[in-house]
Design a protein around this motif. Structure first.
Motif, PDB file in Angstrom:
ATOM      1  N   UNK A  51      48.291  57.251  17.123  1.00  0.00           N
ATOM      2  CA  UNK A  51      49.083  58.120  16.252  1.00  0.00           C
ATOM      3  C   UNK A  51      49.754  57.332  15.127  1.00  0.00           C
ATOM      4  N   UNK A  52      49.554  55.981  15.101  1.00  0.00           N
ATOM      5  CA  UNK A  52      50.146  55.153  14.059  1.00  0.00           C
ATOM      6  C   UNK A  52      51.564  54.703  14.365  1.00  0.00           C
ATOM      7  N   UNK A  53      52.011  54.915  15.589  1.00  0.00           N
ATOM      8  CA  UNK A  53      53.364  54.478  15.977  1.00  0.00           C
ATOM      9  C   UNK A  53      53.270  53.101  16.631  1.00  0.00           C
ATOM     10  N   UNK A  54      54.325  52.329  16.406  1.00  0.00           N
ATOM     11  CA  UNK A  54      54.369  50.995  17.013  1.00  0.00           C
ATOM     12  C   UNK A  54      54.695  51.162  18.492  1.00  0.00           C
ATOM     13  N   UNK A  55      53.867  50.592  19.332  1.00  0.00           N
ATOM     14  CA  UNK A  55      54.140  50.672  20.763  1.00  0.00           C
ATOM     15  C   UNK A  55      54.416  49.296  21.373  1.00  0.00           C
ATOM     16  N   UNK A  56      54.274  48.249  20.536  1.00  0.00           N
ATOM     17  CA  UNK A  56      54.537  46.914  21.048  1.00  0.00           C
ATOM     18  C   UNK A  56      54.327  45.858  19.968  1.00  0.00           C
ATOM     19  N   UNK A  57      54.499  44.633  20.405  1.00  0.00           N
ATOM     20  CA  UNK A  57      54.338  43.498  19.483  1.00  0.00           C
ATOM     21  C   UNK A  57      53.314  42.556  20.097  1.00  0.00           C
ATOM     22  N   UNK A  58      52.333  42.170  19.266  1.00  0.00           N
ATOM     23  CA  UNK A  58      51.365  41.174  19.686  1.00  0.00           C
ATOM     24  C   UNK A  58      51.798  39.806  19.156  1.00  0.00           C
ATOM     25  N   UNK A  59      51.428  38.786  19.857  1.00  0.00           N
ATOM     26  CA  UNK A  59      51.829  37.432  19.430  1.00  0.00           C
ATOM     27  C   UNK A  59      50.715  36.464  19.779  1.00  0.00           C
ATOM     28  N   UNK A  60      50.372  35.674  18.813  1.00  0.00           N
ATOM     29  CA  UNK A  60      49.424  34.590  19.042  1.00  0.00           C
ATOM     30  C   UNK A  60      50.176  33.305  18.714  1.00  0.00           C
ATOM     31  N   UNK A  61      50.281  32.440  19.717  1.00  0.00           N
ATOM     32  CA  UNK A  61      51.024  31.189  19.539  1.00  0.00           C
ATOM     33  C   UNK A  61      50.108  30.005  19.766  1.00  0.00           C
ATOM     34  N   UNK A  62      50.452  28.943  19.093  1.00  0.00           N
ATOM     35  CA  UNK A  62      49.658  27.726  19.223  1.00  0.00           C
ATOM     36  C   UNK A  62      50.593  26.535  19.285  1.00  0.00           C
ATOM     37  N   UNK A  63      50.338  25.661  20.223  1.00  0.00           N
ATOM     38  CA  UNK A  63      51.107  24.423  20.331  1.00  0.00           C
ATOM     39  C   UNK A  63      50.694  23.531  19.157  1.00  0.00           C
ATOM     40  N   UNK A  64      51.640  23.152  18.317  1.00  0.00           N
ATOM     41  CA  UNK A  64      51.323  22.354  17.116  1.00  0.00           C
ATOM     42  C   UNK A  64      51.907  20.947  17.210  1.00  0.00           C
ATOM     43  N   UNK A  65      52.057  20.464  18.437  1.00  0.00           N
ATOM     44  CA  UNK A  65      52.629  19.127  18.653  1.00  0.00           C
ATOM     45  C   UNK A  65      51.821  18.064  17.916  1.00  0.00           C
ATOM     46  N   UNK A  66      50.500  18.113  18.058  1.00  0.00           N
ATOM     47  CA  UNK A  66      49.654  17.108  17.404  1.00  0.00           C
ATOM     48  C   UNK A  66      49.737  17.219  15.887  1.00  0.00           C
ATOM     49  N   UNK A  67      49.754  18.426  15.365  1.00  0.00           N
ATOM     50  CA  UNK A  67      49.865  18.610  13.914  1.00  0.00           C
ATOM     51  C   UNK A  67      51.186  18.056  13.397  1.00  0.00           C
ATOM     52  N   UNK A  68      52.282  18.331  14.108  1.00  0.00           N
ATOM     53  CA  UNK A  68      53.606  17.827  13.693  1.00  0.00           C
ATOM     54  C   UNK A  68      53.644  16.305  13.754  1.00  0.00           C
ATOM     55  N   UNK A  69      53.007  15.732  14.802  1.00  0.00           N
ATOM     56  CA  UNK A  69      52.954  14.269  14.904  1.00  0.00           C
ATOM     57  C   UNK A  69      52.184  13.696  13.716  1.00  0.00           C
ATOM     58  N   UNK A  70      51.058  14.331  13.370  1.00  0.00           N
ATOM     59  CA  UNK A  70      50.242  13.869  12.240  1.00  0.00           C
ATOM     60  C   UNK A  70      51.014  14.016  10.927  1.00  0.00           C
ATOM     61  N   UNK A  71      51.750  15.128  10.768  1.00  0.00           N
ATOM     62  CA  UNK A  71      52.566  15.321   9.562  1.00  0.00           C
ATOM     63  C   UNK A  71      53.624  14.238   9.442  1.00  0.00           C
ATOM     64  N   UNK A  72      54.243  13.885  10.578  1.00  0.00           N
ATOM     65  CA  UNK A  72      55.275  12.840  10.574  1.00  0.00           C
ATOM     66  C   UNK A  72      54.659  11.496  10.172  1.00  0.00           C
ATOM     67  N   UNK A  73      53.482  11.195  10.737  1.00  0.00           N
ATOM     68  CA  UNK A  73      52.798   9.949  10.379  1.00  0.00           C
ATOM     69  C   UNK A  73      52.423   9.932   8.903  1.00  0.00           C
ATOM     70  N   UNK A  74      51.939  11.059   8.397  1.00  0.00           N
ATOM     71  CA  UNK A  74      51.593  11.146   6.972  1.00  0.00           C
ATOM     72  C   UNK A  74      52.822  10.959   6.092  1.00  0.00           C
ATOM     73  N   UNK A  75      53.941  11.521   6.517  1.00  0.00           N
ATOM     74  CA  UNK A  75      55.178  11.369   5.746  1.00  0.00           C
ATOM     75  C   UNK A  75      55.608   9.902   5.701  1.00  0.00           C
ATOM     76  N   UNK A  76      55.530   9.227   6.855  1.00  0.00           N
ATOM     77  CA  UNK A  76      55.874   7.802   6.891  1.00  0.00           C
ATOM     78  C   UNK A  76      54.916   6.993   6.017  1.00  0.00           C
ATOM     79  N   UNK A  77      53.627   7.330   6.097  1.00  0.00           N
ATOM     80  CA  UNK A  77      52.630   6.632   5.290  1.00  0.00           C
ATOM     81  C   UNK A  77      52.872   6.887   3.803  1.00  0.00           C
ATOM     82  N   UNK A  78      53.198   8.141   3.439  1.00  0.00           N
ATOM     83  CA  UNK A  78      53.484   8.478   2.044  1.00  0.00           C
ATOM     84  C   UNK A  78      54.696   7.685   1.540  1.00  0.00           C
TER      85      UNK A  78
END
Length: 179
Positions: A51-78
């Motif tokens: 009927x087009x009414x909201x009946x809930x919330x969907x969520x897709x989550x991803x652990x980004x620990x490795x990405x954050x570690x890589x970003x930190x390393x890139x920042x230090x390298x930069x």
């Protein structure tokens, strides 16, 4: 289990999705009951019934620990690269200043050499003329000898000045070093 602040942030994001009916992207650190903290990226979106009414919330989550570690390393390298660029820029600026100074000295040397050449030629003619006059004509007039001596002395003096300028501006062997 999620702890206080994170749980409240999640509730706020959920409320936003419910009120706007639009997806929300969030990055947050989640502290688990065991004490571990991990960064997560989540997209929360409204779920609609037929009927087009909201009946809930969907969520897709991803652990980004490795990405954050890589970003930190890139920042230090930069940051490290920026420091290297600054150091190299200072070195290049010094080298450029040395090059400009060397070029100026070279031009000064060429200029003084040209002037010396142009002045030496007439001085040589004058000096030779004085020598010939002394040998060819020898009157007893004292002023004659005085003036010839004066001319000869001044020619020697100018020649010494020219030689001093040339010694000062003459290119010396440079000390080369690898940079």
């Amino acid at each position: 289990l999620l702890m206080g602040e994170v749980a409240e942030a999640i509730r706020i994001n959920d409320r936003h999705v419910l009120e706007t009916a639009k997806p929300v992207f969030v990055e947050e650190e989640i502290r688990f009951a065991c004490g571990e903290i991990r960064p997560y990226a989540s997209i929360k979106f409204p779920m609609f019934n037929p009927d087009g009414e909201i009946y809930g919330i969907g969520c897709i989550s991803s652990d980004i620990t490795e990405r954050k570690r890589a970003e930190k390393e890139l920042e230090l390298y930069r940051d490290h690269l920026e420091e290297l660029v600054k150091e190299r820029t200072v070195e290049l600026k010094k080298a450029q200043e040395q090059l400009i100074l060397s070029e100026r000295l070279a031009v000064l040397g060429q200029f003084s050499g040209s002037i010396a050449h142009e002045v030496r030629n007439p001085l040589s003619v004058i000096s030779n003329a004085v020598y010939m006059l002394k040998r060819a004509y020898n009157p007893d007039n004292e002023k004659y000898h005085t003036y010839l001596e004066m001319i000869g002395t001044q020619v020697k003096r100018v020649a010494e000045i020219i030689e001093s300028v040339l010694r000062l501006t003459r290119m010396r062997n440079t000390n080369r070093e690898e940079t």
